[in-house]
Design a protein around this motif. Structure first.
Motif, PDB file in Angstrom:
ATOM      1  N   ASN A  62     -51.030   7.909  37.534  1.00 37.78           N
ATOM      2  CA  ASN A  62     -50.211   6.764  37.174  1.00 37.78           C
ATOM      3  C   ASN A  62     -50.350   5.645  38.214  1.00 37.78           C
ATOM      4  O   ASN A  62     -51.132   5.726  39.163  1.00 37.78           O
ATOM      5  CB  ASN A  62     -48.749   7.179  37.001  1.00 37.78           C
ATOM      6  CG  ASN A  62     -48.169   7.781  38.260  1.00 37.78           C
ATOM      7  OD1 ASN A  62     -48.777   7.666  39.330  1.00 37.78           O
ATOM      8  ND2 ASN A  62     -47.031   8.416  38.157  1.00 37.78           N
ATOM      9  N   ARG A  63     -49.574   4.574  38.011  1.00 34.19           N
ATOM     10  CA  ARG A  63     -49.639   3.393  38.886  1.00 34.19           C
ATOM     11  C   ARG A  63     -49.277   3.762  40.331  1.00 34.19           C
ATOM     12  O   ARG A  63     -49.892   3.281  41.276  1.00 34.19           O
ATOM     13  CB  ARG A  63     -48.660   2.335  38.342  1.00 34.19           C
ATOM     14  CG  ARG A  63     -48.538   1.094  39.231  1.00 34.19           C
ATOM     15  CD  ARG A  63     -49.817   0.267  39.226  1.00 34.19           C
ATOM     16  NE  ARG A  63     -49.654  -0.965  39.978  1.00 34.19           N
ATOM     17  CZ  ARG A  63     -49.189  -2.112  39.447  1.00 34.19           C
ATOM     18  NH1 ARG A  63     -48.869  -2.154  38.146  1.00 34.19           N
ATOM     19  NH2 ARG A  63     -49.058  -3.192  40.163  1.00 34.19           N
ATOM     20  N   ARG A  64     -48.305   4.650  40.464  1.00 35.00           N
ATOM     21  CA  ARG A  64     -47.894   5.038  41.805  1.00 35.00           C
ATOM     22  C   ARG A  64     -49.024   5.740  42.550  1.00 35.00           C
ATOM     23  O   ARG A  64     -49.267   5.479  43.729  1.00 35.00           O
ATOM     24  CB  ARG A  64     -46.683   5.977  41.715  1.00 35.00           C
ATOM     25  CG  ARG A  64     -46.195   6.479  43.064  1.00 35.00           C
ATOM     26  CD  ARG A  64     -45.017   7.404  42.873  1.00 35.00           C
ATOM     27  NE  ARG A  64     -44.540   7.923  44.155  1.00 35.00           N
ATOM     28  CZ  ARG A  64     -43.572   8.806  44.283  1.00 35.00           C
ATOM     29  NH1 ARG A  64     -42.948   9.266  43.220  1.00 35.00           N
ATOM     30  NH2 ARG A  64     -43.203   9.250  45.470  1.00 35.00           N
ATOM     31  N   CYS A  65     -49.725   6.630  41.832  1.00 39.69           N
ATOM     32  CA  CYS A  65     -50.864   7.314  42.451  1.00 39.69           C
ATOM     33  C   CYS A  65     -51.941   6.310  42.845  1.00 39.69           C
ATOM     34  O   CYS A  65     -52.530   6.408  43.929  1.00 39.69           O
ATOM     35  CB  CYS A  65     -51.412   8.358  41.491  1.00 39.69           C
ATOM     36  SG  CYS A  65     -52.822   9.276  42.148  1.00 39.69           S
ATOM     37  N   PHE A  66     -52.230   5.335  41.960  1.00 41.36           N
ATOM     38  CA  PHE A  66     -53.237   4.321  42.271  1.00 41.36           C
ATOM     39  C   PHE A  66     -52.836   3.511  43.502  1.00 41.36           C
ATOM     40  O   PHE A  66     -53.662   3.238  44.381  1.00 41.36           O
ATOM     41  CB  PHE A  66     -53.417   3.394  41.067  1.00 41.36           C
ATOM     42  CG  PHE A  66     -54.242   2.162  41.386  1.00 41.36           C
ATOM     43  CD1 PHE A  66     -55.628   2.239  41.493  1.00 41.36           C
ATOM     44  CD2 PHE A  66     -53.635   0.929  41.599  1.00 41.36           C
ATOM     45  CE1 PHE A  66     -56.382   1.119  41.795  1.00 41.36           C
ATOM     46  CE2 PHE A  66     -54.374  -0.187  41.894  1.00 41.36           C
ATOM     47  CZ  PHE A  66     -55.761  -0.094  41.994  1.00 41.36           C
ATOM     48  N   ASP A  67     -51.550   3.107  43.569  1.00 40.77           N
ATOM     49  CA  ASP A  67     -51.092   2.308  44.709  1.00 40.77           C
ATOM     50  C   ASP A  67     -51.296   3.065  46.021  1.00 40.77           C
ATOM     51  O   ASP A  67     -51.654   2.471  47.046  1.00 40.77           O
ATOM     52  CB  ASP A  67     -49.613   1.951  44.533  1.00 40.77           C
ATOM     53  CG  ASP A  67     -49.395   0.933  43.397  1.00 40.77           C
ATOM     54  OD1 ASP A  67     -50.390   0.260  43.013  1.00 40.77           O
ATOM     55  OD2 ASP A  67     -48.264   0.829  42.902  1.00 40.77           O
ATOM     56  N   ASN A  68     -51.065   4.383  46.014  1.00 46.54           N
ATOM     57  CA  ASN A  68     -51.265   5.175  47.231  1.00 46.54           C
ATOM     58  C   ASN A  68     -52.751   5.286  47.579  1.00 46.54           C
ATOM     59  O   ASN A  68     -53.152   5.132  48.738  1.00 46.54           O
ATOM     60  CB  ASN A  68     -50.672   6.577  47.052  1.00 46.54           C
ATOM     61  CG  ASN A  68     -49.162   6.558  46.973  1.00 46.54           C
ATOM     62  OD1 ASN A  68     -48.523   5.607  47.434  1.00 46.54           O
ATOM     63  ND2 ASN A  68     -48.578   7.581  46.375  1.00 46.54           N
ATOM     64  N   MET A  69     -53.567   5.547  46.548  1.00 50.89           N
ATOM     65  CA  MET A  69     -54.984   5.773  46.804  1.00 50.89           C
ATOM     66  C   MET A  69     -55.711   4.493  47.215  1.00 50.89           C
ATOM     67  O   MET A  69     -56.635   4.525  48.019  1.00 50.89           O
ATOM     68  CB  MET A  69     -55.646   6.375  45.559  1.00 50.89           C
ATOM     69  CG  MET A  69     -55.215   7.804  45.264  1.00 50.89           C
ATOM     70  SD  MET A  69     -55.597   8.925  46.627  1.00 50.89           S
ATOM     71  CE  MET A  69     -57.384   8.846  46.617  1.00 50.89           C
ATOM     72  N   VAL A  70     -55.324   3.332  46.645  1.00 52.83           N
ATOM     73  CA  VAL A  70     -56.035   2.093  46.982  1.00 52.83           C
ATOM     74  C   VAL A  70     -55.788   1.732  48.446  1.00 52.83           C
ATOM     75  O   VAL A  70     -56.672   1.189  49.116  1.00 52.83           O
ATOM     76  CB  VAL A  70     -55.609   0.955  46.028  1.00 52.83           C
ATOM     77  CG1 VAL A  70     -54.210   0.439  46.347  1.00 52.83           C
ATOM     78  CG2 VAL A  70     -56.618  -0.204  46.114  1.00 52.83           C
ATOM     79  N   VAL A  71     -54.591   2.040  48.966  1.00 50.86           N
ATOM     80  CA  VAL A  71     -54.320   1.781  50.385  1.00 50.86           C
ATOM     81  C   VAL A  71     -55.213   2.676  51.252  1.00 50.86           C
ATOM     82  O   VAL A  71     -55.841   2.224  52.212  1.00 50.86           O
ATOM     83  CB  VAL A  71     -52.828   2.038  50.696  1.00 50.86           C
ATOM     84  CG1 VAL A  71     -52.581   1.933  52.194  1.00 50.86           C
ATOM     85  CG2 VAL A  71     -51.964   1.037  49.951  1.00 50.86           C
ATOM     86  N   GLU A  72     -55.290   3.975  50.896  1.00 47.45           N
ATOM     87  CA  GLU A  72     -56.092   4.907  51.682  1.00 47.45           C
ATOM     88  C   GLU A  72     -57.579   4.562  51.625  1.00 47.45           C
ATOM     89  O   GLU A  72     -58.270   4.560  52.654  1.00 47.45           O
ATOM     90  CB  GLU A  72     -55.867   6.324  51.157  1.00 47.45           C
ATOM     91  CG  GLU A  72     -56.636   7.376  51.926  1.00 47.45           C
ATOM     92  CD  GLU A  72     -56.367   8.769  51.397  1.00 47.45           C
ATOM     93  OE1 GLU A  72     -57.187   9.663  51.650  1.00 47.45           O
ATOM     94  OE2 GLU A  72     -55.333   8.947  50.721  1.00 47.45           O
TER      95      GLU A  72
END
Length: 613
Positions: free
Chosen positions: A457-467
């Motif tokens: 979901n969007r939350r997972c994407f937001d975490n992964m794009v930062v990493e």
């Protein structure tokens, strides 16, 4: 002698242990062996028999090489599994001799997050691109202080998952049993005030922490992110385990009753293990590491010798202790012979030390119980003699002693009741913790997964794009973002209803998910009818290829409804860049969104690449 030996794979095999086929060599860290420039190179590689012939210094890398001959292959993927959880750095390189294609994995190990692995397991796993009839050279680089052996095997992916689950469950049962034993013996110490139980409880606790560190359960599940425990915990906990075991022997066998020589020997061992514990909590010293192995053997055999000596003096607790200590020695010996390459690597040899330790702890519990029973029996005999004497002296004295006996029985009943209550509370606590862990796991999965499309979901994407932005900035590699939007989706909802619209979203999600296959690539539902690709180490041209492939796949694969086929198209916006700072990803998302807007403005069903970077 050639650099590599052949491992022949067929459909009938489920897993293959790789030992005899291995060749190895030691080079400086950062340097590549000649075989990675020319796989036919034959010089400088030695046969691997289960351990390396000389110590690997901290500034060196240990390289392994072998070749796989896929004789008969089915559709299931093969993995290369490294079955040692305490390695800091592992990376593999593969070379297809037919196509001439090289591939290298991302580095994994204790120094890297577990989510960077191909499989979220305590054992390292690397996917292999095997094609029937095409030999594949495999080279592995390993960096880790105090290495002894590197057991590895080729295993099918499905079997790896099953074996990993069973393996994790078995270790969890062992650690859970040790936790229950430590709580139980702690309750006995609180109720009986016998320091033997306190030392035994501390021994179980440090032994459990040592097992957790050695099996990888600790670094990956119990203390992830705590670098001190990851770097120094294993050897520190091992030293503290021997320290507490030595204290327990001193108190339990009552060594002060058998002469100063035995007592002073025990004191010397205590001082040595205290020095080891302090040293390993501060740094890794190779001489101290080898000294740990020597002192472990010395301590085991000294403890066995002392207990056998006391057993000859008809001490039943000492006899039980001898059997328990012998179980630990046998388990450790089998484990050491496996590391030395004398015994094969299998489930029994890999966990022989754990089996020996568990058997030892259980037998020591019996020894403690026997001693408690002995003490209780002596107290009862003394009470009976005192009661008989009191009866002969006077009737009044007899009555007083009878009252004392009733008081003692009441006290014993209260003690047993307290033990039962402690066990009940322990069981209730474990059940509550299990339910809490299950709830936390379910909540984490739900919080990172889109319920409709089953994608991230969007939350997972937001975490992964930062990493990934942080990693791309550090490595100076490009990072690509592709925004995807279903064309005229509102019209689909208005015409066919939201049920068909939801089906379209699931249909498009499945098609988009089939386009990317790399371990680090991410496809997530961005919101509504929008999806997003996050592609590490991908240029704008490569990302555009992925986007165009996705567009054609959706365009040529209609969605089947009750009223027939429903054709769908998508518009895609592509942006790729090398971040100059960790926060550049927000600007890149905006550029990808602008490209998506241009694609929709130009008539939809097309890919637009933002070229401003």
């Amino acid at each position: 002698m050639p650099v590599i030996q052949d491992v022949i794979l067929t459909d009938e095999l489920k897993s293959v242990q790789v030992v005899r086929e291995l060749r190895y060599r030691v080079v400086d860290q950062g340097a590549l062996p000649d075989a990675l420039r020319d796989p036919s190179t034959v010089g400088g590689w030695e046969p691997y028999t289960g351990k390396v012939s000389s110590a690997v210094k901290n500034d060196k890398s240990l390289w392994f090489g072998f070749r796989i001959l896929p004789a008969e292959m089915d559709d299931e993927r093969w993995l290369l599994s490294v079955q040692l959880a305490t390695l800091n750095y592992v990376k593999i390189y593969t070379y297809n001799t037919v196509t001439g294609e090289w591939w290298d994995s991302r580095p994994v190990g204790l120094s890297y997050p577990i989510n960077q692995r191909y499989k979220p397991s305590r054992h390292l796993a690397f996917p292999l691109n095997l094609v029937q009839g095409q030999p594949l050279h495999v080279f592995m680089e390993v960096r880790s202080p105090n290495m002894v052996a590197v057991p590895m095997q080729l295993i099918k992916e499905n079997r790896f998952d099953i074996v990993g689950d069973v393996d994790l469950l078995a270790i969890g049962v062992v650690l859970g049993t040790l936790v229950v034993m430590s709580l139980y013996n702690l309750s006995l110490f609180i109720s009986l005030r016998d320091t033997s139980y306190l030392y035994y409880t501390a021994y179980i606790c440090f032994a459990s922490l040592y097992l957790a560190a050695m099996t990888g359960i600790g670094p990956y599940y119990l203390w992830p992110g705590y670098q001190w425990l990851t770097d120094y915990g294993l050897l520190t906990f091992a030293s503290l385990s021997f320290l507490m075991a030595t204290l327990f022997v001193r108190k339990f066998l009552e060594l002060h009753r058998y002469g100063e020589l035995i007592l002073h020997s025990n004191t010397l061992l205590l001082m040595i293990w205290l020095v080891f514990a302090v040293t390993f909590s501060l740094s890794h010293s190779r001489p101290m590491f080898h000294g740990l192995g020597v002192m472990s053997i010395v301590t085991c055999f000294v403890g066995l010798g002392v207990s056998l000596y006391l057993a000859l003096k008809r001490s039943i607790p000492a006899l039980i202790f001898s059997v328990a200590w012998l179980a630990l020695i046998v388990g450790t010996l089998v484990f050491s012979l496996m590391l030395e390459g004398v015994l094969p690597f299998n489930y029994f040899t890999a966990y022989s030390q754990i089996f020996g330790m568990v058997i030892e702890l259980i037998l020591l519990s019996f020894a403690l119980a026997y001693r408690v029973q002995q003490d209780r029996h002596k107290k009862e005999l003394a009470q009976e003699e005192a009661l008989s004497l009191a009866v002969r002296v006077s009737q009044e004295r007899s009555q007083r002693l009878e009252a004392q006996k009733e008081t003692l029985e009441l006290q014993m009943g209260l003690t047993e009741k307290l033990e039962t209550q402690v066990m009940l509370r322990t069981r209730q606590y474990e059940e509550a913790m299990e339910k809490l862990e299950e709830a936390n796991s379910s909540l984490l999965r739900l919080s990172m997964t889109d319920s409709l499309s089953k994608l991230s979901n969007r939350r997972c994407f937001d975490n992964m794009v930062v990493e990934e932005s942080r990693r791309a900035c550090r490595n100076q590699q490009p990072l690509a973002i592709v925004l995807v939007d279903i064309d005229f989706f509102k019209a689909v909802n208005d015409t066919y209803g939201h049920g068909v619209g939801d089906g379209c979203i699931r249909h498009v999600a499945e098609l988009l998910g089939s386009v990317v296959s790399r371990a680090g690539d991410l496809l997530a539902r961005y919101g509504g009818e929008e999806f997003v690709y996050l592609l590490p180490a991908t240029s704008a041209e490569q990302a555009a290829i992925v986007a165009e492939k996705s567009r054609k796949l959706v365009e040529t694969t209609p969605f089947l409804t009750e009223n027939g086929e429903l054709s769908l198209t998508i518009s895609l916006g592509v942006a790729s860049w090398i971040p100059e700072s960790e926060s550049d990803y927000t600007l890149m998302i905006e550029q990808a969104d602008k490209a998506l807007y241009q694609a929709k403005s130009r008539g939809r069903n097309q890919v637009v690449v933002n070229t401003e970077f």
